[in-house]
Design an enzyme around this catalytic site. Sequence first.
Site, PDB file in Angstrom:
ATOM      1  N   TRP A 102       0.837  -1.213   0.000  1.00 57.37           N
ATOM      2  CA  TRP A 102       0.000   0.000   0.000  1.00 57.37           C
ATOM      3  C   TRP A 102       0.865   1.255   0.000  1.00 57.37           C
ATOM      4  O   TRP A 102       0.521   2.251  -0.633  1.00 57.37           O
ATOM      5  CB  TRP A 102      -0.981  -0.022   1.181  1.00 57.37           C
ATOM      6  N   ASP A 171      -1.505   6.719   6.203  1.00 55.40           N
ATOM      7  CA  ASP A 171      -2.539   5.778   5.788  1.00 55.40           C
ATOM      8  C   ASP A 171      -2.773   4.854   6.983  1.00 55.40           C
ATOM      9  O   ASP A 171      -1.977   3.960   7.256  1.00 55.40           O
ATOM     10  CB  ASP A 171      -2.060   4.973   4.567  1.00 55.40           C
ATOM     11  N   LYS A 195     -12.281  -1.687   7.751  1.00 50.22           N
ATOM     12  CA  LYS A 195     -11.539  -2.612   8.615  1.00 50.22           C
ATOM     13  C   LYS A 195     -11.898  -2.369  10.086  1.00 50.22           C
ATOM     14  O   LYS A 195     -12.416  -3.250  10.743  1.00 50.22           O
ATOM     15  CB  LYS A 195     -10.033  -2.469   8.393  1.00 50.22           C
TER      16      LYS A 195
HETATM   17  C1  LIG Z   1      -3.205  -0.106   4.624  1.00 53.19           C
HETATM   18  C2  LIG Z   1      -4.141  -0.065   3.455  1.00 53.19           C
HETATM   19  N1  LIG Z   1      -4.147   1.016   2.658  1.00 53.19           N
HETATM   20  C3  LIG Z   1      -4.962   1.098   1.595  1.00 53.19           C
HETATM   21  C4  LIG Z   1      -5.833   0.078   1.261  1.00 53.19           C
HETATM   22  C5  LIG Z   1      -6.724   0.219   0.074  1.00 53.19           C
HETATM   23  O1  LIG Z   1      -7.962   0.610   0.547  1.00 53.19           O
HETATM   24  P1  LIG Z   1      -9.236   0.823  -0.381  1.00 53.19           P
HETATM   25  O2  LIG Z   1      -9.648  -0.525  -0.860  1.00 53.19           O
HETATM   26  O3  LIG Z   1     -10.222   1.448   0.566  1.00 53.19           O
HETATM   27  O4  LIG Z   1      -8.852   1.720  -1.487  1.00 53.19           O
HETATM   28  C6  LIG Z   1      -5.879  -1.057   2.063  1.00 53.19           C
HETATM   29  C7  LIG Z   1      -6.797  -2.158   1.730  1.00 53.19           C
HETATM   30  O5  LIG Z   1      -6.764  -3.244   2.234  1.00 53.19           O
HETATM   31  C8  LIG Z   1      -5.015  -1.138   3.185  1.00 53.19           C
HETATM   32  O6  LIG Z   1      -4.998  -2.223   3.972  1.00 53.19           O
END
Ligand SMILES: Cc1ncc(COP(=O)(O)O)c(C=O)c1O
Length: 358
Positions: A102, A171, A195
């Site tokens: 991510w 994030d 989550k």
């Molecule tokens: C730490 C983290 N950042 C970003 C995301 C992506 O999130 P989204 O699906 O809401 O775009 C996730 C998805 O699992 C994640 O765990």
Amino acid sequence: MDRAHNFCAGPATLPLPVLEKVQQELTNYRGKGASILEMSHRSKEYTEINNQAVSRLKNLLGAGNEWDVLFLQGGASSQFMQVPQNFLSPDRTADYINTGTWSDNAIREAIIFGNVHIPFSSKNEDYTRIPKNSELKLSENPHYVHFTSNNTIYGTQFPSEPDADAPLVCDASSDFLSRPLDLDKYGLIYAGAQKNLGPAGVTIVLIKKSFAETQAENNIPTILDYKTHMKKIFNTPPVFAVYMVNYVLEWLEKSGGIEYFRSLNQKKSKKLYTELDSDDFYRGTVQKESRSKMNVTFRLHNEQLEERFLSQANQNGLLALKGHRSVGGVRASIYNACPMESVDALIDFMKAFRKGNG
Ligand SMILES: Cc1ncc(COP(=O)(O)O)c(C=O)c1O
């Protein structure tokens, strides 16, 4: 109806009292003769929900008037783009700590808008660890320092905020509200709700007003400009998701707030890691000091054994333990709403499985 023990990484298990309340109110919201799904986002009812969710979130985190809370759409992935679009430019540099897929995705978006410096990356170590502060080679004058507080796929987590002189941008998708934050260090925090906070469909953004003032002179489309959303509810928000988030926040408050969950999450993860470490039948995948309290990742001796583990776990009412498709193995996601009973049930199953297959 019996509910299973759900270890899904996201959308993840939600508190049962919240689901029951929503079920009860679904067709007729508080005697109004219509569902919250069928009301204007400008109605008195929704305005109240929005305001309550904002103030609950701020109270839980101890965030004062210098912070704004936004309920946006597009997921955390949109924030990978929106943050640099608002705050980065060809004459600015932002530092991005790379501790997982991510973070890597966030970096890919940021380089579209300006200079990105990477002060640390564990990519060549299969993302098995979080840096020590002494390892961070920050640039001279970054506009912000971006990090992923919890790496959902790999099962690593920053034990606390990284040291930096610049505002942190985080994030926090997979550990938001699982522990207190040192808000003075942050300029902006974002998290997909699915989550730790509610259903999919809403992305929470906490933005410090003084940080918003440092916006870059970019041509930002209205809907992507944070200031648009800081002024007012600009367009139709994901009303149902915000409505549910508000109830999850109420449940967090009533259960004892963030300190309570910090302590519970510590206990849950400690129990699981102790089981992992008891012999080498199960093997944790990351370095011990970097272990996540939210996503516990491990492997068994071979993939065949892992398949058997996952399938028998499922038959025993332990759901969604399969590791992320990019890394395989096993992952138990134990966010706030995953109770100790689920962790105990998983440990009992792990012991029995080891006995039968050791
Ligand atoms: C730490 C983290 N950042 C970003 C995301 C992506 O999130 P989204 O699906 O809401 O775009 C996730 C998805 O699992 C994640 O765990």
